[in-house]
Write a protein that holds these residues in place. Structure first.
Motif, PDB file in Angstrom:
ATOM      1  N   UNK A 221       0.820  -1.203   0.000  1.00 22.49           N
ATOM      2  CA  UNK A 221       0.000   0.000   0.000  1.00 22.49           C
ATOM      3  C   UNK A 221       0.859   1.260   0.000  1.00 22.49           C
ATOM      4  N   UNK A 222       1.894   1.266   0.845  1.00 21.09           N
ATOM      5  CA  UNK A 222       2.790   2.422   0.928  1.00 21.09           C
ATOM      6  C   UNK A 222       3.600   2.562  -0.352  1.00 21.09           C
ATOM      7  N   UNK A 223       4.192   1.459  -0.818  1.00 22.15           N
ATOM      8  CA  UNK A 223       5.017   1.514  -2.031  1.00 22.15           C
ATOM      9  C   UNK A 223       4.200   1.966  -3.236  1.00 22.15           C
ATOM     10  N   UNK A 224       2.962   1.472  -3.322  1.00 18.66           N
ATOM     11  CA  UNK A 224       2.088   1.856  -4.429  1.00 18.66           C
ATOM     12  C   UNK A 224       1.768   3.347  -4.379  1.00 18.66           C
ATOM     13  N   UNK A 225       1.488   3.860  -3.182  1.00 18.69           N
ATOM     14  CA  UNK A 225       1.182   5.290  -3.037  1.00 18.69           C
ATOM     15  C   UNK A 225       2.384   6.152  -3.403  1.00 18.69           C
ATOM     16  N   UNK A 326       8.918   2.469   2.346  1.00 18.42           N
ATOM     17  CA  UNK A 326       8.115   1.783   3.366  1.00 18.42           C
ATOM     18  C   UNK A 326       8.886   1.682   4.674  1.00 18.42           C
ATOM     19  N   UNK A 327      10.183   1.350   4.595  1.00 15.73           N
ATOM     20  CA  UNK A 327      10.997   1.184   5.795  1.00 15.73           C
ATOM     21  C   UNK A 327      11.039   2.475   6.603  1.00 15.73           C
ATOM     22  N   UNK A 328      11.055   3.626   5.893  1.00 17.06           N
ATOM     23  CA  UNK A 328      11.114   4.901   6.603  1.00 17.06           C
ATOM     24  C   UNK A 328       9.816   5.186   7.344  1.00 17.06           C
ATOM     25  N   UNK A 329       8.680   4.805   6.763  1.00 18.18           N
ATOM     26  CA  UNK A 329       7.404   4.971   7.458  1.00 18.18           C
ATOM     27  C   UNK A 329       7.434   4.215   8.785  1.00 18.18           C
ATOM     28  N   UNK A 330       7.885   2.952   8.727  1.00 18.26           N
ATOM     29  CA  UNK A 330       7.888   2.111   9.914  1.00 18.26           C
ATOM     30  C   UNK A 330       8.906   2.607  10.937  1.00 18.26           C
ATOM     31  N   UNK A 331      10.134   2.866  10.473  1.00 21.28           N
ATOM     32  CA  UNK A 331      11.187   3.264  11.411  1.00 21.28           C
ATOM     33  C   UNK A 331      10.933   4.628  12.014  1.00 21.28           C
ATOM     34  N   UNK A 332      10.368   5.548  11.210  1.00 24.81           N
ATOM     35  CA  UNK A 332      10.055   6.870  11.732  1.00 24.81           C
ATOM     36  C   UNK A 332       9.019   6.777  12.845  1.00 24.81           C
ATOM     37  N   UNK A 333       7.964   6.024  12.612  1.00 23.40           N
ATOM     38  CA  UNK A 333       6.919   5.908  13.637  1.00 23.40           C
ATOM     39  C   UNK A 333       7.446   5.195  14.878  1.00 23.40           C
ATOM     40  N   UNK A 334       8.295   4.186  14.699  1.00 24.92           N
ATOM     41  CA  UNK A 334       8.892   3.507  15.854  1.00 24.92           C
ATOM     42  C   UNK A 334       9.778   4.481  16.634  1.00 24.92           C
ATOM     43  N   UNK A 335      10.540   5.282  15.894  1.00 24.27           N
ATOM     44  CA  UNK A 335      11.416   6.270  16.538  1.00 24.27           C
ATOM     45  C   UNK A 335      10.593   7.244  17.379  1.00 24.27           C
ATOM     46  N   UNK A 336       9.500   7.753  16.810  1.00 17.14           N
ATOM     47  CA  UNK A 336       8.657   8.707  17.526  1.00 17.14           C
ATOM     48  C   UNK A 336       7.954   8.019  18.694  1.00 17.14           C
ATOM     49  N   UNK A 350       7.625  18.389  11.237  1.00 13.00           N
ATOM     50  CA  UNK A 350       8.917  18.575  10.563  1.00 13.00           C
ATOM     51  C   UNK A 350      10.084  18.385  11.522  1.00 13.00           C
ATOM     52  N   UNK A 351       9.892  18.772  12.788  1.00 15.61           N
ATOM     53  CA  UNK A 351      10.951  18.600  13.780  1.00 15.61           C
ATOM     54  C   UNK A 351      11.236  17.116  14.017  1.00 15.61           C
ATOM     55  N   UNK A 352      10.173  16.308  14.044  1.00  9.83           N
ATOM     56  CA  UNK A 352      10.347  14.847  14.189  1.00  9.83           C
ATOM     57  C   UNK A 352      11.121  14.279  13.006  1.00  9.83           C
ATOM     58  N   UNK A 353      10.790  14.769  11.816  1.00  9.56           N
ATOM     59  CA  UNK A 353      11.471  14.291  10.610  1.00  9.56           C
ATOM     60  C   UNK A 353      12.964  14.622  10.679  1.00  9.56           C
ATOM     61  N   UNK A 354      13.261  15.846  11.119  1.00  7.35           N
ATOM     62  CA  UNK A 354      14.660  16.267  11.211  1.00  7.35           C
ATOM     63  C   UNK A 354      15.416  15.421  12.232  1.00  7.35           C
ATOM     64  N   UNK A 355      14.787  15.182  13.381  1.00  3.93           N
ATOM     65  CA  UNK A 355      15.431  14.363  14.421  1.00  3.93           C
ATOM     66  C   UNK A 355      15.614  12.922  13.945  1.00  3.93           C
ATOM     67  N   UNK A 356      14.606  12.420  13.242  1.00  2.32           N
ATOM     68  CA  UNK A 356      14.718  11.057  12.726  1.00  2.32           C
ATOM     69  C   UNK A 356      15.830  10.962  11.686  1.00  2.32           C
ATOM     70  N   UNK A 357      15.941  11.963  10.820  1.00  5.04           N
ATOM     71  CA  UNK A 357      17.003  11.961   9.812  1.00  5.04           C
ATOM     72  C   UNK A 357      18.371  11.952  10.481  1.00  5.04           C
ATOM     73  N   UNK A 358      18.489  12.742  11.553  1.00  5.28           N
ATOM     74  CA  UNK A 358      19.742  12.752  12.316  1.00  5.28           C
ATOM     75  C   UNK A 358      19.988  11.392  12.948  1.00  5.28           C
ATOM     76  N   UNK A 359      18.930  10.804  13.494  1.00  2.00           N
ATOM     77  CA  UNK A 359      19.025   9.469  14.104  1.00  2.00           C
ATOM     78  C   UNK A 359      19.476   8.438  13.069  1.00  2.00           C
ATOM     79  N   UNK A 360      18.869   8.501  11.880  1.00  2.00           N
ATOM     80  CA  UNK A 360      19.211   7.556  10.819  1.00  2.00           C
ATOM     81  C   UNK A 360      20.670   7.734  10.392  1.00  2.00           C
ATOM     82  N   UNK A 361      21.129   8.982  10.363  1.00  2.00           N
ATOM     83  CA  UNK A 361      22.531   9.265  10.014  1.00  2.00           C
ATOM     84  C   UNK A 361      23.465   8.654  11.055  1.00  2.00           C
ATOM     85  N   UNK A 362      23.104   8.783  12.327  1.00  6.04           N
ATOM     86  CA  UNK A 362      23.934   8.206  13.393  1.00  6.04           C
ATOM     87  C   UNK A 362      23.983   6.696  13.267  1.00  6.04           C
TER      88      UNK A 362
END
Length: 620
Positions: A221-225, A326-336, A350-362
């Motif tokens: 569903x996510x990949x199709x969207x 799809x992986x980012x949808x799942x990991x982002x929500x788990x992170x939050x 947007x702040x959550x997205x920025x923090x998650x991007x930093x988390x993913x970089x780490x």
């Protein structure tokens, strides 16, 4: 033809993962549909041959034969792909399938052109060319049976048995059709295996009690969207009470979910992601009033919570730039979600997205550090905190501390990256790097003539459980050419019986070399006096929480004093950490302290600055 259309409808509403094999399966269904339609039109034109051009009759017949042959060849390719055979074996099967298919369709075409195959004679007599058709079909069908028998062990046995049964039914139907000069069931024999494949391999039915689909469908569903650039609003619900439980959602919760979730929004899809976890996917273009509907749904859920009191977390994600997998949808929500309290709803911003991007970089940087295994990796920094020896009034020990310095985010502190490293099993490499760099600094301090007893390094049970832990530690010490008693290892006691046995074996193995051991964080969590005495600790580190408690409550002070006295009587040295001021120091001195550590004396500093706290002279 109708069955294929029905299957297409089912495929459309169940969001099956679009794997390479499933795409082949959809082509098979299309070819069966073309074969069925061409067969109907051929028989109709044959009945009224005087009204149609013979070219149309020949063309329809050839399309029918071509489609049926292609279906059989694709079945062979599909089965081979699902078996995940070696590249060489798979290539041979592909060559044979293409070869048989090409030969048959060419011979069939030549037979129609030169009259030795299907032929209409004088608009009346029909030469069926059945031998050519039968030979082609049997050749491809025989290859399918051979591959199933020869390589069936590469698939789940019940699935292979089901394929055998379906093929047997198809052969029986074909045999009886030929026996009674029938032609009505040819397409049915092709659709039987397709039904089996869809049910055995690609079925993803709804859970009728909640109206939800399986987790795999959420992926699709996510990949199709994403591919169609459809904007989604996704609700993630986690019922904490049901986590790791083997029972379903309670009936009253199932009923409410079915009643509200999929009927509040137009075209919404509900997915069951795991125990206690669900996701509701909403297309924003179909629901222009999605904000009002979302608030209504959340109000309903809050009322249900007040009735049933199931602890929950709800994360709501509206389509964001950068969230394109799809992986980012799942990991982002788990992170939050991991940073939320129970019974909380949170719109990802947007702040959550920025923090998650930093988390993913780490995470990626830690992965790279772990992969490189470079004990001198410049991204891993050693800080330390000097420790005061009350007996001498001098700083003669220190604790090594870990930091990261990464290009995109700068300095990263342990409370942020250590949980990530432990979760992804990267912590041991970090520990070895810190230990190696600490030993290197010890060597430099000794060479420069500074006086000190030792520097300690923290290790977790994840480190201790590494098979080559002792060998790695001793190898690093020997490579740096320092005495074993110049380093100490700090360990936090484990509650797990198996971990305790492992810890005991490893500590006693290293004890023989002369390494000093600290029991870290005493007074927090689990403390078993019997086990502590079984382990070769030299120094007991009383946690900061005990220092604070002893200053606010007489009973706590009495308890801490008696425990420290007991350890001192058993020849343990006492170290208090988290000493902030003179009052803390005076109190700890009265509680049998030998060593004091805290911000009163120094904040954590780069380890190359430790020499500022040390005196020069001759080491013991």
């Amino acid at each position: 033809m109708v069955i294929v259309i029905v299957m297409a409808i089912l495929i459309r509403v169940t969001y099956i993962i679009q794997s390479k094999e499933f795409k082949v399966f959809k082509v098979i269904l299309l070819c069966i549909l073309i074969a069925a339609v061409s067969n109907i039109l051929f028989n109709q034109s044959l009945k009224n041959i005087d009204e149609h051009s013979e070219i149309i009759v020949y063309l329809l017949k050839y399309i029918n034969h071509f489609s049926v042959s292609l279906v059989l060849a694709l079945y062979l390719f599909y089965i081979k792909s699902q078996m995940k055979l070696s590249e060489s074996v798979g290539r041979k099967i592909d060559y044979l399938a293409v070869g048989f298919f090409s030969i048959f369709v060419c011979v069939d075409l030549l037979g129609m052109i030169f009259g030795f195959g299907f032929n209409v004679i004088n608009h009346e007599n029909i030469q069926t060319g059945r031998l050519i058709t039968l030979s082609g079909y049997l050749s491809l069908a025989s290859m399918i049976v051979y591959v199933l028998i020869r390589y069936g062990k590469h698939m789940y046995r019940p699935v292979v048995k089901a394929f055998y049964a379906i093929l047997l039914i198809s052969l029986v139907v074909t045999f009886n059709q030929v026996r009674y000069f029938q032609r009505s069931f040819t397409m049915a024999t092709l659709i039987f295996p397709a039904i089996a494949i869809m049910y055995l391999v690609h079925s993803n039915p709804y859970d009728l009690e909640t109206g939800s689909l399986h987790a795999d469908s959420f992926n699709e569903n996510i990949e199709s969207a994403i591919k169609k650039k459809e904007k989604l609003l996704v609700f993630f619900l986690h019922l904490i009470n049901l986590e790791n439980k083997q029972y379903k959602y309670p009936k009253e919760i199932r009923d409410k979910i079915r009643e509200h979730c999929t009927y509040t929004f137009k075209g919404a899809k509900l997915f069951l992601l795991g125990e206690g976890k669900m996701a509701l996917s909403v297309r924003i273009d179909l629901n222009p009033d999605y904000e009002a509907k979302a608030n209504k749904l959340l109000d309903v859920f809050q009322k249900e919570y007040e009735t049933y009191r199931y602890d929950y977390k709800i994360v709501i994600l509206k389509d964001f730039e950068g969230i394109d997998k799809y992986e980012d949808y799942i990991r982002l929500t788990e992170y939050v979600e991991n940073r939320m309290s129970h019974n909380e709803m949170h719109y990802i911003n947007a702040d959550d997205i920025e923090k998650y991007s930093s988390h993913r970089y780490i995470v990626k940087q830690l992965e790279d550090i772990n992969k490189r295994k470079d004990l001198h990796d410049p991204r891993v920094l050693v800080y330390c905190q000097p420790i005061l020896n009350l007996e001498t009034g001098k700083y003669d020990t220190a604790e090594a501390l870990m930091r990261l310095r990464l290009d995109k985010v700068g300095m990263v502190f342990p409370d942020r990256f250590i949980p990530i490293a432990e979760k992804h099993n990267y912590i041991h490499m970090l520990s070895l790097i810190i230990f190696s760099k600490t030993c290197n600094e010890i060597r430099r301090l000794m060479d420069d003539g500074y006086i000190f007893k030792r520097i300690s390094v923290n290790f977790s049970m994840l480190d201790i459980k590494e098979e080559n832990f002792c060998e790695s530690i001793t190898k690093i010490i020997r490579n740096e050419r320092i005495p074993f008693d110049k380093v100490a290892i700090e360990i936090t006691e484990s509650q797990n019986e198996k971990d305790f046995i492992t810890l005991k074996e490893k500590l006693f193995e290293l004890r023989e070399s002369g390494i000093t051991f600290y029991l870290d964080d005493f007074g927090t969590g689990y403390s078993n006096m019997e086990r502590i005495m079984e382990l070769p600790f030299d120094i007991i580190k009383f946690d900061r929480s005990l220092v604070i408690a002893s200053g606010t409550d007489d009973k706590s002070k009495t308890m801490v004093t008696y425990m420290a006295h007991m350890f001192k009587d058993m020849n343990y040295d006492i170290l208090y950490e988290g000493v902030e001021d003179d009052t803390d120091q005076i109190r700890c001195e009265g509680m049998y302290a030998k060593y004091l550590q805290g911000y009163k004396y120094s904040k954590p500093i780069p380890i190359d600055q430790l020499s500022e706290f040390l005196e020069k002279g001759k080491n013991d």
